[in-house]
Design a protein around this motif. Structure first.
Motif, PDB file in Angstrom:
ATOM      1  N   ASN A   1       0.822  -1.211   0.000  1.00 27.67           N
ATOM      2  CA  ASN A   1       0.000   0.000   0.000  1.00 27.67           C
ATOM      3  C   ASN A   1       0.855   1.260   0.000  1.00 27.67           C
ATOM      4  O   ASN A   1       0.450   2.286  -0.541  1.00 27.67           O
TER       5      ASN A   1
ATOM      6  N   TYR B   1      -6.399   4.394   2.916  1.00 29.99           N
ATOM      7  CA  TYR B   1      -4.952   4.200   2.808  1.00 29.99           C
ATOM      8  C   TYR B   1      -4.313   5.296   1.956  1.00 29.99           C
ATOM      9  O   TYR B   1      -3.221   5.793   2.266  1.00 29.99           O
TER      10      TYR B   1
ATOM     11  N   ILE C   1      -0.020   4.519   7.163  1.00 27.04           N
ATOM     12  CA  ILE C   1      -0.901   3.428   6.733  1.00 27.04           C
ATOM     13  C   ILE C   1      -1.002   2.373   7.827  1.00 27.04           C
ATOM     14  O   ILE C   1      -2.087   1.822   8.079  1.00 27.04           O
TER      15      ILE C   1
END
Length: 404
Positions: free
Chosen positions: A140, A337, A352
């Motif tokens: 991510n 995110y 995150i």
């Protein structure tokens, strides 16, 4: 301060020729494909494990209670790694951590396939969970960096690739069963596929360096950032709703909707299809309508879907309700995110990780809440209770400045 290193000198000075623009676009697209491949590998490994749980249960002669206890090892591994994943990404770089964690994810998948005792399986699942959390935070973070390069919303499409990998893993699982492959053979083949993905795509990952002051002592505990905490609370509601779909949708269709055996999986399947579809469409919707409106509508869809299945527990309306839930949860977590990774003064990986830590509690707590409330008041009531979470999400969004 973040430095993004990638091949090519895309100077902003002077007039950029068409061929140069095309070269830049082509290389950025290759970066996007590379990052997507790591999301795909992560989803493929997880789906591969899930597809063979019944066979492993039989092979190890596990009772339902034994299996339930062993399955707890995976979230325990994830929880163990949560405090460390963000800092590791900051220190060593997400490009290194996503490579290491995905390779180990495949390795521990193979280890679980070779397990001959329950403790070996539990130990493998624990390590599998640790690598899964590390891989999620690193992937991510790569997604956030890629969004910065493209300067547009693309995070939900990455999560769409993860969902697509889930379907692919299920199909591969069916094929492996048809050819009577053992879990070890099956898992080893998938691990090799993951290695091929890594080999073709690693060099195109974004090599970001986090610069931090070295004269400040690192505190053992720091007060959570209020904005990130708010994002985490929204994520909690979303992941609680998502968790009950994974664990209880089949039970709901069997006990409440009372469908014939083969149709028990219809609720889960319809949910997954619409979640994947929503993720591939989500970036365009966010660009057109904005994060706030999309998440508000998503929260309302979650509640509407669950309430529909509760008040109309019949095949068609319940299936339609679960489809709405799939659409509702599809864009929320990827968007959170994306926003968290752009928080000023906090490295993307750590930001995150903060949001994930709060959100993931919903994924862990949601399914047990269903079980306890169903025992006291019935399964329909427990689904209605979780349905309230969507309304809470829609309400909270308007109070979070980062989502405006």
């Amino acid at each position: 301060m973040i430095r993004l290193n990638f091949i090519g000198n895309f100077s902003a000075q002077g007039k950029i020729k068409k061929s140069f623009r095309n070269a830049k676009h082509s290389y950025l697209t290759r970066i996007r494909w590379a990052v997507s491949s790591f999301y795909f590998g992560m989803g493929l490994c997880f789906a591969t494990w899930a597809s063979r749980i019944p066979d492993i249960k039989i092979a190890l002669d596990l009772s339902p209670a034994d299996l339930g206890s062993i399955l707890l090892a995976l979230p325990l591994g994830q929880l163990t790694m949560m405090p460390f994943s963000g800092r590791l990404v900051t220190r060593y770089g997400s490009h290194r951590l996503v490579l290491f964690s995905l390779i180990m994810y495949g390795a521990f998948l193979t280890f679980m396939g070779s397990a001959t005792t329950s403790w070996q399986l539990a130990f493998g699942l624990y390590l599998f969970g640790m690598c899964g959390n590390m891989n999620s935070i690193a992937a991510n973070t790569q997604g956030v960096y890629t969004e910065k390069l493209f300067n547009k919303n693309i995070m939900t499409s990455f999560h769409g690739v993860w969902s697509f990998a889930g379907f692919t893993g299920a199909l591969i699982g069916i094929a492996m069963l048809a050819y009577k492959m053992t879990p070890f053979q099956h898992f080893s083949i998938v691990a090799l596929l993951v290695l091929v993905l890594v080999g073709f795509n690693y060099k195109y990952l974004i090599k970001a360096k986090e610069y931090k002051k070295t004269d400040e002592k690192k505190k053992l505990f720091t007060k959570p950032d209020p904005a990130l905490l708010s994002l985490g609370v929204i994520g909690f509601g979303c992941m609680a709703s998502e968790g009950i779909m994974f664990d209880w949708s089949g039970v709901y269709f069997e006990e409440i909707v009372k469908v014939p055996g083969p149709l028990i999986v219809l609720g889960y399947t319809s949910f997954m299809i619409m979640m994947a579809t929503g993720r591939f469409l989500g970036d365009g919707l966010i660009t057109k309508f904005g994060r706030k409106k999309v998440i508000q509508i998503s929260g309302l869809l979650i509640s509407t879907g669950l309430f529909t299945a509760v008040f109309f527990p019949y095949l068609i309306p319940a299936t339609a309700g679960f489809m709405l839930v799939g659409l509702g949860v599809s864009t929320i977590v990827p968007t959170l995110y994306s926003v968290a990774g752009k928080t000023p003064h906090i490295p993307p990986g750590e930001a995150i990780a903060m949001v994930t830590s709060v959100s993931f509690l919903g994924f862990l707590i949601g399914p047990p809440i269903i079980g306890y409330t169903a025992e006291l008041f019935g399964l329909r009531f427990s689904f209605a209770f979780i349905g309230i979470f969507g309304l809470i999400i829609a309400f909270l969004v308007s109070r979070v400045k980062a989502l405006q």
